[in-house]
Design a protein around this motif. Structure first.
Motif, PDB file in Angstrom:
ATOM      1  N   VAL A   1       8.327  -9.628  -7.989  1.00  0.00           N
ATOM      2  CA  VAL A   1       7.751 -11.772  -8.188  1.00  0.00           C
ATOM      3  C   VAL A   1       7.892 -11.844  -6.437  1.00  0.00           C
ATOM      4  CG1 VAL A   1      10.896 -11.242  -7.824  1.00  0.00           C
ATOM      5  CG2 VAL A   1       9.468 -13.542  -8.341  1.00  0.00           C
ATOM      6  N   ALA A   2       7.354 -12.423  -6.061  1.00  0.00           N
ATOM      7  CA  ALA A   2       6.948 -13.328  -4.857  1.00  0.00           C
ATOM      8  C   ALA A   2       8.360 -14.689  -5.006  1.00  0.00           C
ATOM      9  CB  ALA A   2       6.233 -13.656  -4.530  1.00  0.00           C
ATOM     10  N   CYS A   3       9.111 -14.893  -4.142  1.00  0.00           N
ATOM     11  CA  CYS A   3      10.073 -16.760  -4.052  1.00  0.00           C
ATOM     12  C   CYS A   3      10.073 -17.106  -3.118  1.00  0.00           C
ATOM     13  CB  CYS A   3      10.634 -15.733  -4.434  1.00  0.00           C
ATOM     14  SG  CYS A   3      11.908 -14.662  -3.759  1.00  0.00           S
TER      15      CYS A   3
ATOM     16  N   ALA B   1      16.568  -5.660  -8.151  1.00  0.00           N
ATOM     17  CA  ALA B   1      14.883  -5.735  -7.889  1.00  0.00           C
ATOM     18  C   ALA B   1      14.573  -3.196  -7.006  1.00  0.00           C
ATOM     19  CB  ALA B   1      14.568  -5.785  -7.047  1.00  0.00           C
ATOM     20  N   GLU B   2      15.307  -3.124  -6.631  1.00  0.00           N
ATOM     21  CA  GLU B   2      14.601  -1.850  -6.045  1.00  0.00           C
ATOM     22  C   GLU B   2      15.452  -0.947  -7.150  1.00  0.00           C
ATOM     23  OE1 GLU B   2      18.038  -1.695  -2.655  1.00  0.00           O
ATOM     24  OE2 GLU B   2      16.826  -2.820  -2.304  1.00  0.00           O
ATOM     25  N   ALA B   3      17.036  -1.232  -8.054  1.00  0.00           N
ATOM     26  CA  ALA B   3      16.749  -0.173  -9.224  1.00  0.00           C
ATOM     27  C   ALA B   3      15.250  -0.073 -10.463  1.00  0.00           C
ATOM     28  CB  ALA B   3      17.926  -0.919  -9.525  1.00  0.00           C
ATOM     29  N   ALA B   4      15.349  -1.314 -10.191  1.00  0.00           N
ATOM     30  CA  ALA B   4      13.902  -1.465 -11.475  1.00  0.00           C
ATOM     31  C   ALA B   4      12.765  -0.665 -10.636  1.00  0.00           C
ATOM     32  CB  ALA B   4      13.998  -3.575 -11.439  1.00  0.00           C
ATOM     33  N   GLY B   5      12.424  -1.030  -9.247  1.00  0.00           N
ATOM     34  CA  GLY B   5      11.318  -0.913  -8.799  1.00  0.00           C
ATOM     35  C   GLY B   5      10.405  -1.303  -8.807  1.00  0.00           C
ATOM     36  N   THR B   6      10.912  -2.567  -8.742  1.00  0.00           N
ATOM     37  CA  THR B   6      10.134  -3.607  -8.878  1.00  0.00           C
ATOM     38  C   THR B   6       9.950  -4.612  -6.778  1.00  0.00           C
ATOM     39  OG1 THR B   6      12.009  -4.844  -9.003  1.00  0.00           O
ATOM     40  CG2 THR B   6      10.118  -4.574 -10.833  1.00  0.00           C
ATOM     41  N   VAL B   7       9.104  -5.320  -6.665  1.00  0.00           N
ATOM     42  CA  VAL B   7       8.518  -6.379  -5.607  1.00  0.00           C
ATOM     43  C   VAL B   7       9.451  -7.447  -5.706  1.00  0.00           C
ATOM     44  CG1 VAL B   7       7.379  -6.546  -3.745  1.00  0.00           C
ATOM     45  CG2 VAL B   7       6.843  -4.419  -5.042  1.00  0.00           C
TER      46      VAL B   7
ATOM     47  N   ASP C   1      -0.558  -6.064  -2.073  1.00  0.00           N
ATOM     48  CA  ASP C   1      -0.678  -5.236  -1.661  1.00  0.00           C
ATOM     49  C   ASP C   1       0.119  -3.785  -2.194  1.00  0.00           C
ATOM     50  OD1 ASP C   1      -3.004  -4.919  -1.216  1.00  0.00           O
ATOM     51  OD2 ASP C   1      -2.534  -5.119   1.417  1.00  0.00           O
ATOM     52  N   CYS C   2       1.350  -4.261  -2.317  1.00  0.00           N
ATOM     53  CA  CYS C   2       2.891  -3.838  -2.147  1.00  0.00           C
ATOM     54  C   CYS C   2       2.950  -3.972  -4.359  1.00  0.00           C
ATOM     55  CB  CYS C   2       3.795  -4.610  -1.883  1.00  0.00           C
ATOM     56  SG  CYS C   2       4.101  -5.028  -0.347  1.00  0.00           S
ATOM     57  N   VAL C   3       2.637  -4.371  -4.757  1.00  0.00           N
ATOM     58  CA  VAL C   3       3.051  -4.341  -6.353  1.00  0.00           C
ATOM     59  C   VAL C   3       2.069  -3.206  -6.967  1.00  0.00           C
ATOM     60  CG1 VAL C   3       1.980  -5.613  -8.427  1.00  0.00           C
ATOM     61  CG2 VAL C   3       3.453  -7.112  -6.274  1.00  0.00           C
ATOM     62  N   GLN C   4       0.451  -3.434  -5.801  1.00  0.00           N
ATOM     63  CA  GLN C   4      -0.430  -2.505  -6.222  1.00  0.00           C
ATOM     64  C   GLN C   4       0.529  -1.036  -5.725  1.00  0.00           C
ATOM     65  OE1 GLN C   4      -4.140  -3.900  -5.857  1.00  0.00           O
ATOM     66  NE2 GLN C   4      -4.122  -4.518  -7.465  1.00  0.00           N
ATOM     67  N   GLY C   5       1.645  -1.135  -4.493  1.00  0.00           N
ATOM     68  CA  GLY C   5       1.463   0.740  -4.316  1.00  0.00           C
ATOM     69  C   GLY C   5       0.881   0.546  -3.084  1.00  0.00           C
ATOM     70  N   ALA C   6       0.522  -0.265  -2.300  1.00  0.00           N
ATOM     71  CA  ALA C   6      -0.206   0.125  -1.560  1.00  0.00           C
ATOM     72  C   ALA C   6       0.366  -0.750  -0.229  1.00  0.00           C
ATOM     73  CB  ALA C   6      -1.768  -0.458  -1.607  1.00  0.00           C
ATOM     74  N   GLY C   7       1.527  -0.407   0.059  1.00  0.00           N
ATOM     75  CA  GLY C   7       2.068  -1.108   1.241  1.00  0.00           C
ATOM     76  C   GLY C   7       3.303  -1.164   0.990  1.00  0.00           C
TER      77      GLY C   7
END
Length: 334
Positions: free
Chosen positions: A92-94, A112-118, A289-295
């Motif tokens: 999620v971007a907020c 969010a960190e525990a769920a592996g989400t950005v 980028d971060c969602v796709q693991g590129a940053g």
């Protein structure tokens, strides 16, 4: 950067008014909008016709459409919607202000960190090329150590001035939050805060909030908020021992940077700022980028938690007429 051909399925949650300023950026990035959620189904469908996808009345229904990420832009219960997205394992971007207490933000960041989400707040000053240029100039040390900064921001004339501590909290988060984060970026963590926050009517142009933040190495930053009859630029002055940088940023986001060295004429150096996409586009590109693991995220909920802590300390300082020390920063929040 990630492969520009890869596109992300993006869901959007927010009111039409809050989404309007994001439409150009959403059209410029590699995202396919799968739907828009708003309590007003007619408004959601109208936004979906413009951006793509379907209209939904709840974020839960939007998440069922399997977006790869969600932009939560505005509207009621914003924090709850961010929590709902994180709980569903969706990045999620907020868009600030988030209206959350420090402990709520810390808990959400850990979830969010525990769920592996950005989970990334739109701290847009970090994505503005002029402010990035000032950060590089400040951090490289070529002009020497920073002695003092001044941040001067005028609110809209139609923005009601705070009449209560609760209203003051909302106004300060919306209006002072960006400059507080900016100076954390430029100067490092805030160690203490002294604040004077006036409630009730004020004369146009007269500050209604003055926050003085102390940073490492003794540098202090003054954050002034005043009311203006018309749109006024944000103004920043970074003072070094023998030079200063002045930044004026208008309501369209266009900035002018002036370098003043002792004994020399002022020099406009705006042309030295590298070309870059508009901040909202840069933010969304980076988020995808971060969602796709590129940053790695340039802004996190830990950063926003620190802003919330500074604002809580400012309210206490103003109430008690005393300097308030901030709690130490956890390693992950730096």
């Amino acid at each position: 950067m990630s492969d520009p051909l890869r596109r992300v399925r993006l869901g959007i949650s927010g009111t039409p008014r809050g989404l309007a300023e994001w439409v150009p950026a959403l059209r410029a990035v590699r995202a396919d909008v799968v739907g828009v959620a708003d309590e007003d189904l007619r408004a959601a469908r109208a936004a979906a016709r413009e951006l793509g996808g379907e209209g939904f009345t709840s974020l839960q229904d939007l998440i069922a459409a399997a977006p790869g990420a969600v932009l939560v832009a505005s509207g009621p219960a914003l924090l709850e919607r961010i929590q709902e997205a994180v709980g569903a394992g969706v990045s999620v971007a907020c868009v600030p202000p988030l209206g959350a207490l420090p402990e709520q933000l810390e808990s959400l960041a850990r979830d969010a960190e525990a769920a592996g989400t950005v989970a990334m707040p739109a701290l847009l000053h970090r994505f503005h090329p002029a402010f990035a240029f000032v950060a590089d100039t400040t951090l490289c040390g070529d002009l020497g150590p920073v002695v003092q900064c001044r941040c001067d921001r005028a609110t809209r004339a139609d923005l009601p001035l705070p009449e209560s501590p609760e209203e003051a909290a909302r106004v300060l988060e919306a209006e002072a939050g960006p400059s507080l984060d900016l100076c954390r970026w430029w100067q490092g963590e805030v160690l203490s805060v002294s604040a004077d926050i006036a409630l009730g009517p004020r004369v146009h142009g007269e500050p209604f909030a003055n926050l003085i933040c102390t940073h490492p190495a003794g540098a202090s930053v003054h954050h002034l908020l005043r009311r203006s009859r018309r749109a006024a630029p944000e103004q920043y002055l970074v003072e070094f021992a023998s030079a200063s940088l002045s930044v004026r940023c208008d309501v369209r986001g266009e900035c002018q940077i002036i370098l003043c060295r002792r004994g020399r004429r002022p020099e406009e150096i705006t042309s030295r700022v590298p070309a870059a996409p508009p901040p909202k586009v840069a933010f969304l590109d980076h988020f995808l980028d971060c969602v796709q693991g590129a940053g790695q995220p340039k802004a996190t909920l830990h950063d926003y938690r620190r802003i919330a802590e500074i604002l809580v300390a400012a309210r206490i300082s103003s109430r008690d007429s005393a300097k308030v020390a901030l709690p130490p920063v956890h390693a992950h929040a730096a």
